[in-house]
Design a protein around this motif. Structure first.
Motif, short mmCIF file in Angstrom:
data_model
loop_
_atom_site.label_atom_id
_atom_site.label_comp_id
_atom_site.label_asym_id
_atom_site.label_seq_id
_atom_site.Cartn_x
_atom_site.Cartn_y
_atom_site.Cartn_z
N ARG A 33 0.81 -1.15 -0.28
CA ARG A 33 -0.26 -0.08 -0.12
C ARG A 33 0.83 1.20 0.27
O ARG A 33 0.74 2.24 -0.84
CB ARG A 33 -0.67 -0.40 1.28
CG ARG A 33 -2.17 -1.00 1.46
CD ARG A 33 -2.89 -1.19 2.42
NE ARG A 33 -4.07 -1.69 2.10
CZ ARG A 33 -4.82 -1.70 2.76
NH1 ARG A 33 -5.00 -1.10 3.82
NH2 ARG A 33 -5.96 -2.86 3.28
N ASP A 52 -3.31 -1.56 -3.07
CA ASP A 52 -4.42 -1.41 -3.20
C ASP A 52 -4.77 -2.41 -3.20
O ASP A 52 -6.06 -2.08 -4.17
CB ASP A 52 -4.74 -0.34 -1.99
CG ASP A 52 -5.71 -0.11 -1.53
OD1 ASP A 52 -5.95 -1.29 -1.26
OD2 ASP A 52 -6.47 0.58 -0.60
N THR A 54 -8.16 -2.95 -2.66
CA THR A 54 -9.56 -2.80 -2.06
C THR A 54 -9.65 -2.35 -3.41
O THR A 54 -10.72 -1.56 -3.48
CB THR A 54 -9.91 -2.52 -0.52
OG1 THR A 54 -8.86 -1.01 -0.62
CG2 THR A 54 -8.95 -3.88 0.20
N THR A 98 -10.51 -6.96 1.72
CA THR A 98 -9.38 -7.43 1.42
C THR A 98 -8.81 -8.76 1.04
O THR A 98 -8.48 -9.32 0.48
CB THR A 98 -7.90 -6.96 2.94
OG1 THR A 98 -8.57 -5.30 3.26
CG2 THR A 98 -6.47 -7.01 2.13
N ASN A 99 -9.21 -9.83 2.36
CA ASN A 99 -9.01 -11.12 2.11
C ASN A 99 -9.92 -11.64 1.10
O ASN A 99 -9.40 -13.21 0.37
CB ASN A 99 -8.83 -11.36 3.67
CG ASN A 99 -7.91 -11.32 4.66
OD1 ASN A 99 -7.65 -10.79 4.49
ND2 ASN A 99 -8.36 -11.66 5.46
N GLY A 102 -10.53 -8.50 -2.19
CA GLY A 102 -8.59 -7.77 -3.17
C GLY A 102 -8.09 -9.27 -4.10
O GLY A 102 -7.77 -8.86 -5.14
N ASN A 181 -3.37 -3.66 10.03
CA ASN A 181 -4.04 -2.77 9.37
C ASN A 181 -5.56 -2.53 9.51
O ASN A 181 -6.36 -2.00 8.98
CB ASN A 181 -4.05 -3.57 7.95
CG ASN A 181 -2.22 -3.41 7.78
OD1 ASN A 181 -1.69 -2.54 7.57
ND2 ASN A 181 -2.37 -4.29 6.43
#
Length: 249
Positions: A33, A52, A54, A98-99, A102, A181
């Motif tokens: 990031r 990033d 996301t 994210t997990n 993403g 995070n």
């Protein structure tokens, strides 16, 4: 020289995996990031890019800048620990963004070029939480369980185009920045009613035990990228290997 793009390289598994591929002569696109040129040794075959997972715009820019990608390692992830009923939905959505989403977004961004070349490998880093129940990690487990199922199905789709799809399953690693995070203290998500239930679980986390080292994950990712068999899962760490023997169906 083959090229690997790795997400989440600012620390932990991603950083060690980037070092491992560099040492083995690959061109490494290390993404994070907030790019920090100091985390990896200067090398001609290293490029550090902002990413990033996301953000669709960030993903598109990083993939375009990377050029042809032979291997994609989806390592970026965040965690949340606490009683599920006390975990704000906003934090749960952040974990999934994210997990889960993403990882899916990264795959969608890279698959077209691999499909056109009819070659490549995708490695999704999941967790041993997918192997058995893990109390106080329901939301995190759900985000990784989704990627477990996603990867199983994706592997069959991608095989038609000569693209190999793998999973690396790290075990417990107390040195990773699991919740950094997410900016939330696990203790803040333990209501008084859960104190007696949570205390022995947190105490267990603090005991010496078989744990997964960052090098274990880097080596498992390397093995997954090199593997040309139909093997889908690559446990990383002694505890992960032991858990895998008794995987919950």
């Amino acid at each position: 020289m083959k090229t690997v793009l790795i997400t989440g390289c600012s620390s932990g598994y991603g950083l060690e995996t980037a070092r491992h591929f560099l040492a083995n002569g690959w061109k490494v696109i290390a993404t994070m990031r907030k790019p920090d040129a100091g985390v990896l040794p200067s090398a001609e075959n290293l490029r550090i890019l902002p990413l990033d997972v996301t953000s669709e715009e960030s993903i598109a820019a990083a993939v375009a800048a990377a050029g042809p990608i032979d291997a994609l390692v989806n390592n970026a992830g965040i965690g949340v620990v606490g009683a599920f009923e006390a975990t704000p939905l906003a934090h749960i959505k952040k974990v999934f963004d994210t997990n889960t989403f993403g990882v899916m977004a990264m795959c969608q961004a890279v698959i077209p070029q691999m499909r056109e070349r009819r070659s490549g490998v995708i490695v999704n880093v999941t967790s041993t939480v997918t192997m058995k129940p893990f109390p106080l990690a329901a939301a995190y487990k759900a985000s990784k369980q989704a990627i477990d199922g996603f990867t199983q199905s994706l592997a069959d789709e991608m095989a038609y185009f000569g693209i190999r799809t793998k999973m690396v399953e790290p075990g417990y690693a107390p040195t990773t920045r699991f919740t950094v995070n997410n900016s939330i203290n696990p203790q803040d998500l333990i209501p008084e009613a859960y104190a007696g239930f949570a205390a022995p679980i947190f105490a267990e986390f603090g005991k010496p035990q078989m744990t997964t080292k960052e090098s274990d994950v880097a080596q498992a990712v390397w093995a997954a990228v090199q593997d040309t068999s139909g093997q889908l899962r690559f446990p990383a760490g002694e505890d992960a290997i032991e858990f895998a023997k008794h995987r919950a169906v």
